[in-house]
Design an enzyme around this catalytic site. Structure first.
Site: not given
Ligand code: SAH
Length: 396
Positions: A212, A228, A279-280, A300, A340
Site C-alpha cells: 500500500r 476489491f 461484483n468486480a 487485490d 493470495c
C-alpha cells in the site's frame, strides 16, 4: 513416562521432513502406534525406525501432522509454546515503524503451526487453525496475556479451514475487557478503522501494508481504480499520494461503508472518491463497455484457489480480471495485481497475467515483484508460507 504415540511413515516419505518441511500428509503415514487424540504430540518415525520430529496430530486433515520440533528430547509443553511465542513477538520489534497493527505470529513460519496472532494497538487477536493450536489454546491465551498485556484478547477462529480439521468455527472474548467493535490503527501515517468482530481475516489485510505504501508512491496525479477494495486501505494511500481520483469496487457493503469512514477520518477529499458496491467481475465488464480509462488499477481479489486442486478454476478468474484491468489502462498506466491463493505460485501467476496481456493486446513490463510484508515471514523450509504474490506492471 508412557511412550509417545507414533506415526510410522511409508518408505521414502521421510525425505521432506529431512529437508525440514513441517507437514506430513495422510498418504505418507503407514501406521500409528498408541492412541493419539486430536492435537496430541506424536513422534514421526521413518519406515526404518528413525526418529524424525515431534508433531501435532490432526486425524481428519489431509495434513495429518505438523511439526513442533525436530528434537526428540524437547518437551512440547506450556514453556515450549511460551518460548516460541516470545521469540516470535520479539522478532517484530524491528518493525516498529510499521505502525500499530502488526502480525506477531505467522504460524509455521514462526515455528507455531496453525497459530496466528495479530496485534491491533492494545487489542490482540488469536486464530487457532488446527488441532495442534486448539489443543494448546488455554496455554496460548495465558502466555499472550502475560507477554503482551493486551487490554483485550479476542479469538477469531471463525475461518473455514477449521472445517478441514473437523473443528467448529469459534469467535469471542478470551481475556480482558469486551470489544466495543472497532479499533483505530495507524499505517504509514494514515488512520484506519478495523472491525475486529466481523471484519475479514482478523479484521484487516495486514499482509498488504508495504504494497500500500508503494501504491501511495506511484499514484500522484493518477486516476486510480481500487478493485476489491475492502475498507479502502489502498484507496486511502492513493489519495494520500496525490491521486486525482479513486474508484473503489467492493461487494461487501459493510466494508465499503467503513472505507468511506476511513477516507473521512484522514481528511481525504470525498469529492475525489467514487464508491461502487457490486461484483468486480461485472463492474470491470461494465467499465470496458463504457470505455472507461484509468491510470492505475489495483487488483487485490480474495483467495480464488486455496489449494492446488482448485488452481485451474482460479486461473480463469485471475485471467479474466487481469485482462479486463489491462484494457482499462491508459498508455503508461500501472497495474498492481495480486494473488493470495496458496494453490497458485508466483510463476503460475505471472504466466496467467502474461496470457491476459496477450489476449488484451497489451504490451506490459514487470517493474517490480511483490510479496507479503516482513511481519508475514517465509521460513525457507516452508515455501507455502509465501502465499501473497504481486506484480507491478507498466503498460506500454
Ligand atoms: N485490498 C484490500 C483487501 C482486499 S481482500 C485491503 O488492502 O484491505 C478482497 C476483497 O474482495 C474483500 O473485501 C471481499 O469482500 C471482496 N470481494 C470478494 N469477491 C468479490 C467480488 N466478486 N466483487 C467485488 N468484491 C469482492
Amino acid at each position: 513416562m508412557p511412550p509417545k504415540p507414533q506415526l510410522i511413515l511409508n518408505p521414502g516419505r521421510e525425505k521432506s521432513l529431512q529437508r525440514r518441511h513441517p507437514w506430513i500428509f495422510a498418504g505418507a503415514v503407514s501406521s500409528i502406534s498408541g492412541e493419539p487424540q486430536p492435537g496430541d504430540t506424536v513422534e514421526l518415525i521413518s519406515a526404518r525406525g528413525e526418529f524424525l520430529a515431534q508433531a501435532a496430530y490432526s486425524p481428519q486433515s489431509q495434513i495429518r501432522a505438523r511439526v513442533w520440533t525436530w528434537d526428540r528430547d524437547e518437551s512440547v509443553d506450556s514453556s515450549f509454546l511460551r518460548t516460541r511465542l516470545e521469540r516470535s513477538i520479539q522478532s517484530r520489534s524491528l518493525l516498529q515503524s510499521y505502525g500499530d497493527a502488526v502480525r506477531l505470529v505467522h504460524a509455521e513460519s514462526d515455528g507455531l503451526p496453525g497459530i496466528v496472532v495479530d496485534s491491533y494497538r492494545d487489542v490482540i487477536v488469536l486464530q487457532c487453525l488446527t488441532w495442534g493450536a486448539e489443543r494448546w489454546r488455554d496455554v496460548l491465551v495465558e502466555a499472550i496475556t502475560d507477554l503482551c498485556k493486551p487490554a483485550t484478547l479476542y479469538e477469531r477462529s471463525d475461518v473455514d479451514v477449521r472445517a478441514l480439521e473437523g473443528l467448529p468455527e469459534r469467535a469471542g472474548l478470551l481475556a480482558g475487557s469486551p470489544l466495543s467493535g472497532r479499533v483505530q490503527v495507524r499505517e504509514h501515517g494514515l488512520k484506519f478503522l478495523v472491525d475486529l468482530l466481523a471484519g475479514h481475516k482478523t479484521g484487516f489485510y495486514l499482509d498488504q501494508r508495504t504494497n500500500r505504501l508503494l501504491a501511495q508512491q506511484l499514484s500522484a496525479n493518477r486516476e486510480v481504480l481500487d478493485c476489491f477494495s475492502y475498507t479502502g486501505a489502498f484507496a486511502a494511500h492513493a489519495l494520500q499520494g496525490g491521486a486525482s481520483k479513486v474508484t473503489l469496487v467492493e461487494d461487501s457493503r459493510d466494508a465499503l461503508g467503513i472505507a468511506g469512514e476511513n477516507l473521512a477520518l484522514n481528511g481525504l477529499p470525498e469529492s475525489k472518491a467514487e464508491f461502487i458496491g457490486g461484483n468486480a467481475f461485472q463492474v470491470l465488464r461494465n467499465f470496458r463497455d463504457e470505455a472507461r480509462q484509468f491510470d492505475m488499477v489495483i487488483l487485490d481479489p480474495p483467495k480464488f484457489a486455496p489449494t492446488r486442486a482448485t488452481a485451474e478454476r482460479a486461473a480463469r478468474g485471475y485471467k479474466d480480471i487481469n485482462l479486463l484491468a489491462l484494457k482499462l489502462l491508459r498508455p503508461g498506466g500501472i497495474l498492481l495485481t495480486f494473488s493470495c491463493s496458496g494453490g497458485v505460485d508466483a510463476a503460475l501467476f505471472q504466466k496467467i497475467v502474461a496470457g491476459a496481456a496477450l489476449d488484451a493486446g497489451v504490451h506490459a513490463r514487470i517493474l517490480q515483484r511483490l510479496s507479503q510484508g516482513a511481519d508475514h515471514p517465509v521460513a525457507l523450509n516452508f515455501p507455502e508460507g509465501e502465499y501473497l504474490k504481486g506484480l507491478v506492471l507498466e503498460v506500454a
